[in-house]
Motif scaffolding. Sequence first.
Motif, PDB file in Angstrom:
ATOM      1  N   GLU A 257       4.620  -8.337  -2.469  1.00 51.00           N
ATOM      2  CA  GLU A 257       3.345  -8.010  -1.824  1.00 51.00           C
ATOM      3  C   GLU A 257       3.511  -7.889  -0.318  1.00 51.00           C
ATOM      4  OE1 GLU A 257      -1.288  -9.619  -1.869  1.00 51.00           O
ATOM      5  OE2 GLU A 257       0.364 -10.956  -2.428  1.00 51.00           O
ATOM      6  N   LEU A 258       4.265  -8.857   0.277  1.00 47.31           N
ATOM      7  CA  LEU A 258       4.515  -8.794   1.715  1.00 47.31           C
ATOM      8  C   LEU A 258       5.303  -7.548   2.081  1.00 47.31           C
ATOM      9  CD1 LEU A 258       4.313 -10.197   4.458  1.00 47.31           C
ATOM     10  CD2 LEU A 258       6.434 -11.414   3.929  1.00 47.31           C
ATOM     11  N   LYS A 259       6.279  -7.260   1.264  1.00 52.95           N
ATOM     12  CA  LYS A 259       7.078  -6.061   1.504  1.00 52.95           C
ATOM     13  C   LYS A 259       6.221  -4.807   1.407  1.00 52.95           C
ATOM     14  CE  LYS A 259      11.211  -3.637  -0.142  1.00 52.95           C
ATOM     15  NZ  LYS A 259      12.306  -3.654  -1.151  1.00 52.95           N
ATOM     16  N   ILE A 260       5.326  -4.804   0.393  1.00 49.32           N
ATOM     17  CA  ILE A 260       4.457  -3.642   0.218  1.00 49.32           C
ATOM     18  C   ILE A 260       3.487  -3.518   1.384  1.00 49.32           C
ATOM     19  CG2 ILE A 260       2.590  -2.718  -1.207  1.00 49.32           C
ATOM     20  CD1 ILE A 260       4.074  -3.801  -3.640  1.00 49.32           C
ATOM     21  N   ARG A 261       2.975  -4.680   1.835  1.00 48.59           N
ATOM     22  CA  ARG A 261       2.067  -4.641   2.982  1.00 48.59           C
ATOM     23  C   ARG A 261       2.776  -4.103   4.225  1.00 48.59           C
ATOM     24  NH1 ARG A 261      -1.207 -10.429   2.501  1.00 48.59           N
ATOM     25  NH2 ARG A 261      -2.482  -9.849   0.681  1.00 48.59           N
TER      26      ARG A 261
END
Length: 426
Positions: A257-261
């Motif tokens: 999720e952090l990577k996607i954000r």
Amino acid sequence: MKTWLVDSLRNIQKRFVSWLSIVTIVLIGTTLILGLYFASSTVRRASLYYIDEQNFRDFDISSSIGIKQQDVDKIKSLPEVKDAEGQITFYGIASFLENNSSVTIVSITKNVSIPTVTSGSLPTAPNECAISYSASQKIRAGIGDEIALEVSSARFSDVLPNKTYKITGIASHPDYMVNTSTDYVVLPTDSFDVEDLSFDYSNILVDADVSVSSFEHAYQDRIQEIKTILEKESVSIADKRATSILSDLEQEYESAELKIRDELANGKAEIDKNRKVYEDAIAKALEALQLGEKEFEEKKAAAEKELSEAARKIREGEEEYNTQIADGQAQLEQGEKDMEKELNDTKYKLFYGMLELAMLIALALGVPLTGRIIQSLETDAFMFVREPFAMAWTASVLINTLFSVVINYLAFSKVNKVPLTDIAKY
């Protein structure tokens, strides 16, 4: 006592056949009992030897979510456990030429339930294997042949990096010594690639710390006690394993999720940047388009003007060309008429000259020739021609007439065949 013995001997003598039958039956029964006892004892000793030699497992702990090495170490650390070892097990298909068979693919263990071979040797290289006798008969493969192995589950299709394996021996595995109908293939642990999986093993083979023989009742009692402990420990390990997997999944989810954000933020910034570049490019393109349209209109007007002028010149040129053609045609026709007239005049002059030449020739030759004729025709009937003038005139008329006919014929045939009747029009 002596009397009893004598009576017994007498009875045996009287009933010898019956006595012999009883003795035979007793011997057969005794032999059967002793045979069963020694056979079971032999089987027991052979089984105990095989179990001890291969260190046959006491328990097999499996998990649908997989087992990590720390789980094996946890089981191994229990006081009731003598040894424990992880094993990898998958279901797959073995193929050789056009034959195939469903098999259980297991890794070789070194301490618990150690497999052996009835012929050949155990595999040591990652691209080697040993196969059960029943499987070798089904796919018709033997030692030295290379067979194809693949895992049935698509989820674990990459767990076997090698696709073919060389058979080094016919395997005998303790776990399948009872269920001999099961086809299996044993591989070295290095043959499996579990780096990308969430587990290291699929089951744990446990050697319990039991001092009594496996065929004694005390073994069963002790095994039940250890089983209760292992089940409790297995539940604890499974809970921790599930919690660990859930934690790992949450971490992976948070990381993803952090990577996607971050990727979304970078993408948005890139989009904004590209949008500005796009808008600037669109503005420049519109400006260039407007300038291009204006220049196009100007060039179009100039081209149309040039085209109109060229069309006008073409029309004028066509008119001038047509006029020149008409004038040339008239001049050509007039020239043909003039040439025809000049040719006719020339023919007439030539013809007239030839006539004059004929007259001159006639005059030149007429007098002597006439004299000759008159001399040859000197008769009384033609005496009137003896006069000089009459003789000359008559000869000239005759010769001129003759030469006129000849010269006229020559002129008619040589000078474009102009007939004598056409001379009058000139």
